[in-house]
Design a protein around this motif. Structure first.
Motif, PDB file in Angstrom:
ATOM      1  N   ASP A  60       4.818  -7.393  -4.465  1.00  0.00           N
ATOM      2  CA  ASP A  60       6.183  -7.348  -4.017  1.00  0.00           C
ATOM      3  C   ASP A  60       5.885  -6.069  -2.986  1.00  0.00           C
ATOM      4  OD1 ASP A  60       8.321  -5.561  -3.567  1.00  0.00           O
ATOM      5  OD2 ASP A  60       9.114  -5.717  -5.755  1.00  0.00           O
ATOM      6  N   GLY A  61       6.264  -6.500  -1.836  1.00  0.00           N
ATOM      7  CA  GLY A  61       5.830  -5.709  -0.556  1.00  0.00           C
ATOM      8  C   GLY A  61       6.230  -4.314  -0.636  1.00  0.00           C
ATOM      9  N   GLU A  62       7.703  -4.227  -1.103  1.00  0.00           N
ATOM     10  CA  GLU A  62       8.247  -2.931  -1.221  1.00  0.00           C
ATOM     11  C   GLU A  62       7.435  -2.194  -2.049  1.00  0.00           C
ATOM     12  OE1 GLU A  62      10.344  -0.987   0.721  1.00  0.00           O
ATOM     13  OE2 GLU A  62       9.980  -2.733   1.932  1.00  0.00           O
ATOM     14  N   HIS A  63       7.395  -2.712  -3.126  1.00  0.00           N
ATOM     15  CA  HIS A  63       6.812  -1.832  -4.424  1.00  0.00           C
ATOM     16  C   HIS A  63       5.231  -1.589  -4.172  1.00  0.00           C
ATOM     17  CE1 HIS A  63       6.098  -0.982  -8.527  1.00  0.00           C
ATOM     18  NE2 HIS A  63       4.903  -1.310  -8.479  1.00  0.00           N
ATOM     19  N   ALA A  64       4.600  -2.413  -3.371  1.00  0.00           N
ATOM     20  CA  ALA A  64       3.168  -2.027  -2.954  1.00  0.00           C
ATOM     21  C   ALA A  64       3.247  -0.870  -1.947  1.00  0.00           C
ATOM     22  CB  ALA A  64       2.552  -3.351  -2.560  1.00  0.00           C
ATOM     23  N   LYS A  65       4.003  -0.908  -0.881  1.00  0.00           N
ATOM     24  CA  LYS A  65       4.137   0.054   0.173  1.00  0.00           C
ATOM     25  C   LYS A  65       4.265   1.239  -0.529  1.00  0.00           C
ATOM     26  CE  LYS A  65       6.831   0.515   4.333  1.00  0.00           C
ATOM     27  NZ  LYS A  65       7.982  -0.189   4.812  1.00  0.00           N
TER      28      LYS A  65
END
Ligand code: GSH
Length: 391
Positions: A60-65
């Motif tokens: 999950d891009g947002e979570h990873a960021k």
């Protein structure tokens, strides 16, 4: 101000939610599929260390960021225990052993404990890099494949050869005269090394060639909480791929494992694909190969010459004679449509395009090889013209 604090203690942002938390239970940030994370989590479960698992979702891009923004080195596992932040799995395990278990799983003497710590460092750095990043991940997980297929193949081949070196070491050194990796007592090094190694099973790799390793692995898989921690792994481990099974079997010169093939077949069936295995007598009946076989066998019983010349001195003249034979045969094949494409026998022209698919399409177009020149027979495509013999 914030940047000054960041510099003096880069992990500070991890504490941001500390005040909003009601308990001080150690938090362990993990990805359940990751081997170092599994090793840490398993140790906490085995020794009843109170903890809260926080799953990090790198898909999950947002979570990873958000996670990466809070952790300077951007990787899991991370342990947060009050003010203490620890990363790198061996460091986390050593911290837990020191503060929570009085070194359980590390042996009783300093000598044993240092040996276990050394093995953890090796397993985390060298072994994990080879099994995971050079072999299992680029084979089974899309995220870790190199964009260039050929480069990925080279990486995996290299990973396999490195893996063989490590397995030899385990088989012939560590497990030769002792029951476990660190000695005759089970340690956290066994769980760690085994957790890393089982990733190779994702590819259908058969470890039968290493009987001591196989026996040891079976034992380690019975430790408490192994199944719970490896649930995600089991899910991936069914992701068999026939090419990988073949590649691994060939590399280790192991007889092709019927068990693995059956598993792969079952797996494909579940996915709605039918895989049929056929025995293919590859070179039988091909004139040139039959002659070469016969001559080779004859050469085996010929007397050995003591001519003071190395075989490489003969290589060039022999190649040149063979080539001129082929060339004169090929010169007669004027009716062959491939003749105009490559009139002179030489190394195969690999083409200048990086994209292999593009090269195939262009070559097919050049030699007039398309769906129009093949016919369909009971659902299978076969060539309409009889196969041409090319040099
Ligand atoms: N040597 C590190 C390895 C950590 C590691 O490789 N973590 C991977 C998961 S296995 C990760 O967090 N990768 C970040 C990403 O996928 O973006 C340790 O033992 O903690």
């Amino acid at each position: 101000m914030a940047s000054t604090r960041r510099q003096s203690c880069p992990q500070w942002t991890l504490f941001a939610d500390k005040n909003t938390r009601s308990d001080d239970t150690p938090r362990v940030y993990i990805v359940r599929l990751s081997a170092p994370c599994r090793a840490v989590w398993m140790y906490m479960l085995q020794h009843s260390i109170p903890h809260t698992v926080i799953d990090v979702d790198f898909t999950d891009g947002e979570h990873a960021k958000e996670f990466k923004g809070r952790v300077p080195h951007e990787e899991v596992p991370v342990l947060v225990d009050g003010e203490v932040v620890v990363f790198q799995s061996p460091a986390i395990l050593c911290y837990l052993a020191k503060h929570y278990t009085n070194h359980l799983g590390f042996g009783l003497t300093t000598k044993d404990q240092m040996n276990v710590e050394s093995l953890l460092s090796w397993a985390n750095a060298d072994f994990h890099r080879v099994v995971g990043y050079s072999y299992a991940y680029p084979t089974a997980l899309d995220k870790y494949r190199l964009p260039d297929e050929e480069a990925n193949e080279i990486l995996v081949e290299h990973g396999l050869s490195q893996l063989a070196r490590h397995l030899e070491r385990l088989e012939k050194n560590y497990l030769k005269s002792q029951k476990f990796i660190a000695g005759d007592f089970p340690s956290v090094a066994d769980s760690f090394v085994a957790t890393v190694l089982v990733q190779a099973e994702w590819t259908g790799l058969d470890l039968k060639m290493y009987p001591r390793v196989t026996k040891w692995l079976t034992k380690v898989k019975k430790v408490p909480y192994w199944s719970q921690v490896h649930m995600e792994h089991d899910h991936v481990s069914h992701n068999y791929n026939l090419t990988n099974v073949l590649r691994a079997s060939l590399f280790f010169e192991a007889p092709l494992s019927i068990v693995n093939f059956k598993d792969a077949q079952q797996f494909s069936k579940k996915k709605g694909k039918l895989v049929v295995f056929l025995w293919c007598p590859s070179y039988v009946g091909i004139l040139g190969d039959e002659v070469a076989d016969r001559l080779t066998k004859q050469a085996l019983v010929m007397p050995v010459t003591d001519l003071p010349l190395s075989h490489s001195d003969f290589k060039y003249p022999i190649c040149s004679i063979v080539k001129s034979f082929w060339q004169s045969e090929w010169d007669d094949e004027t009716e062959n449509k491939l003749h105009s494409v490559q009139p002179v026998i030489s190394e195969r022209n690999k083409g200048i395009r990086k994209d292999r698919r593009e090269e195939i399409v262009l070559t097919s177009a050049r030699i007039g090889h398309s769906h129009l020149t093949v016919i369909s027979c009971e659902g299978r495509w076969i060539h309409s013209a009889s196969p041409v013999r090319t040099p």
